[in-house]
Design a protein around this motif. Structure first.
Motif, PDB file in Angstrom:
ATOM      1  N   ALA A  64       0.781  -1.093  -0.039  1.00  0.00           N
ATOM      2  CA  ALA A  64      -0.100  -0.304   0.701  1.00  0.00           C
ATOM      3  C   ALA A  64       0.623   1.127  -0.340  1.00  0.00           C
ATOM      4  CB  ALA A  64      -1.033   0.052   1.401  1.00  0.00           C
ATOM      5  N   GLY A  65       1.720   0.979   0.991  1.00  0.00           N
ATOM      6  CA  GLY A  65       3.126   2.045   0.578  1.00  0.00           C
ATOM      7  C   GLY A  65       3.391   2.728  -0.211  1.00  0.00           C
ATOM      8  N   ARG A  68       0.728   3.743  -2.949  1.00  0.00           N
ATOM      9  CA  ARG A  68       0.186   4.770  -2.645  1.00  0.00           C
ATOM     10  C   ARG A  68       2.093   5.979  -2.851  1.00  0.00           C
ATOM     11  NH1 ARG A  68      -2.920   6.957   1.126  1.00  0.00           N
ATOM     12  NH2 ARG A  68      -3.415   5.195   1.669  1.00  0.00           N
ATOM     13  N   ALA A  71       1.325   6.462  -7.063  1.00  0.00           N
ATOM     14  CA  ALA A  71       0.905   7.950  -7.419  1.00  0.00           C
ATOM     15  C   ALA A  71       0.856   8.864  -6.547  1.00  0.00           C
ATOM     16  CB  ALA A  71      -0.530   6.730  -6.634  1.00  0.00           C
ATOM     17  N   GLY A  72       1.660   9.642  -6.276  1.00  0.00           N
ATOM     18  CA  GLY A  72       1.497  10.246  -5.548  1.00  0.00           C
ATOM     19  C   GLY A  72       2.778  11.329  -6.086  1.00  0.00           C
ATOM     20  N   GLY A  81      -1.049   5.090 -10.843  1.00  0.00           N
ATOM     21  CA  GLY A  81      -2.240   5.077  -9.874  1.00  0.00           C
ATOM     22  C   GLY A  81      -3.357   4.505 -10.877  1.00  0.00           C
ATOM     23  N   GLY A 160      -9.021   3.827  -3.117  1.00  0.00           N
ATOM     24  CA  GLY A 160      -8.141   4.264  -4.504  1.00  0.00           C
ATOM     25  C   GLY A 160      -7.031   3.083  -4.522  1.00  0.00           C
ATOM     26  N   ALA A 162      -4.428   2.688  -3.625  1.00  0.00           N
ATOM     27  CA  ALA A 162      -3.584   1.995  -2.037  1.00  0.00           C
ATOM     28  C   ALA A 162      -4.364   1.094  -1.533  1.00  0.00           C
ATOM     29  CB  ALA A 162      -2.843   3.248  -1.326  1.00  0.00           C
TER      30      ALA A 162
END
Length: 308
Positions: A64-65, A68, A71-72, A81, A160, A162
């Motif tokens: 997940a990290g 994330r 995607a950021g 993403g 989302g 993540a």
């Protein structure tokens, strides 16, 4: 990318493109991490619930990290993403592989069909004849209507990309460790229970969508929801039995019976009308049912995302 557009694009790419076999897939990396932890548990003698839970939590948090973070990223984060959202869904690939196996079985190419079915199921199919392969294929496609599409889409909508990959990390742990065998009974305990919790609501949403889609397709005549509920509760899993029982009754074929997992024979409870083998006609009904119910769930989730 706006959430509604992300959901729409991810579903569209999955149905149109599936999983390209030559592109790397995040699930392979997650699977490799669990395989490494499995070997480490052997070396350390830590095949226990604590090590299993710690391993699942670590891989889930890392998955997940990483998603994330990617995607950021400025500029390209939207593309990352979208890729992770699309890669976490597998309805298109599931139905394409299922159709390929069905076509091979229909023309009597059992050995080739066995190789395709083996890639869709966790059971040993080496000794199965055509009838057994038809049943294994139908059970896998029915169960994965939830596991491969509805549940990942549900968690994509809530959390989302993540959130989707946190779910996929837990689901992968369950598919690799979540067996009641001497080797995995303790190591996979947390993985199995966590997957049960995360897939509980999506599994029941899948059945609701199947039921609605069956009325549209003309498959629901004479089928009682009480029969589906009764058979679903016979399953050892609190979730897998629901889409399987619904598909068995709505498509008119028996699921359950003897199966072999890691050399251990398992008597799975019977579901659906008793003693009715699967064939090309019944599988075609199942394929239409799974596609229609998946589209229905996607439409509802995308519309709710647009509203809220």
């Amino acid at each position: 990318m706006p959430e509604t557009l992300l959901l729409l694009a991810a579903v569209g790419l999955d149905l149109l493109w599936g999983d390209p076999p030559r592109l790397p897939h995040p699930v392979r990396a997650i699977g490799a991490a669990y395989a490494g932890l499995d070997r480490l548990a052997d070396r350390l003698g830590w095949r226990n619930r604590l090590f299993g839970a710690a391993g699942v939590l670590a891989v889930t948090a890392a998955s997940a990290g990483l998603v994330r973070g990617l995607a950021g990223l400025p500029g390209v984060g939207w593309l990352a993403g979208l890729y992770f959202a699309y890669a976490g869904l597998a309805l298109g690939g599931l139905l394409r592989e299922g159709r390929r196996a069905a076509r091979l079985l229909e023309v009597g190419r059992t050995q080739e069909a066995r190789a395709v079915v083996a890639g869709l199921v966790s059971r040993d199919v080496s000794a199965l004849g055509a009838d057994g392969l038809w049943r294994a294929l139908a059970e896998s496609v029915a169960e994965n209507a939830n596991d491969a599409f509805v549940a990942p889409l549900f968690w994509l909508a809530l959390g989302g990309p993540a959130g989707l990959w946190a779910y996929k990390a837990v689901s992968t742990a369950d598919s690799m460790w979540g067996y009641r065998t001497p080797r995995y009974a303790r190591l996979g305990f947390f993985a199995a229970r966590a997957d049960d919790a995360l897939a509980w609501l999506p599994a029941r949403l899948t059945v609701a969508a199947m039921w609605c889609a069956a009325w549209f397709l003309g498959l629901a005549g004479g089928v009682r929801l009480g029969d589906v509920r009764r058979d679903a509760k016979r399953s050892a899993s609190p979730n897998a039995g629901w889409p399987m029982a619904a598909a068995a009754w709505l498509c008119g074929g028996t699921m359950g019976g003897a199966a072999m997992y890691f050399g251990v024979p398992v008597a799975k409870p019977a579901m659906g009308p008793p003693g009715v083998p699967w064939n090309a006609q019944r599988y075609a009904k199942l394929e239409r049912l799974v596609m229609a119910s998946g589209l229905l769930v996607a439409i509802v989730i995308i519309c709710l995302s647009a509203i809220y």
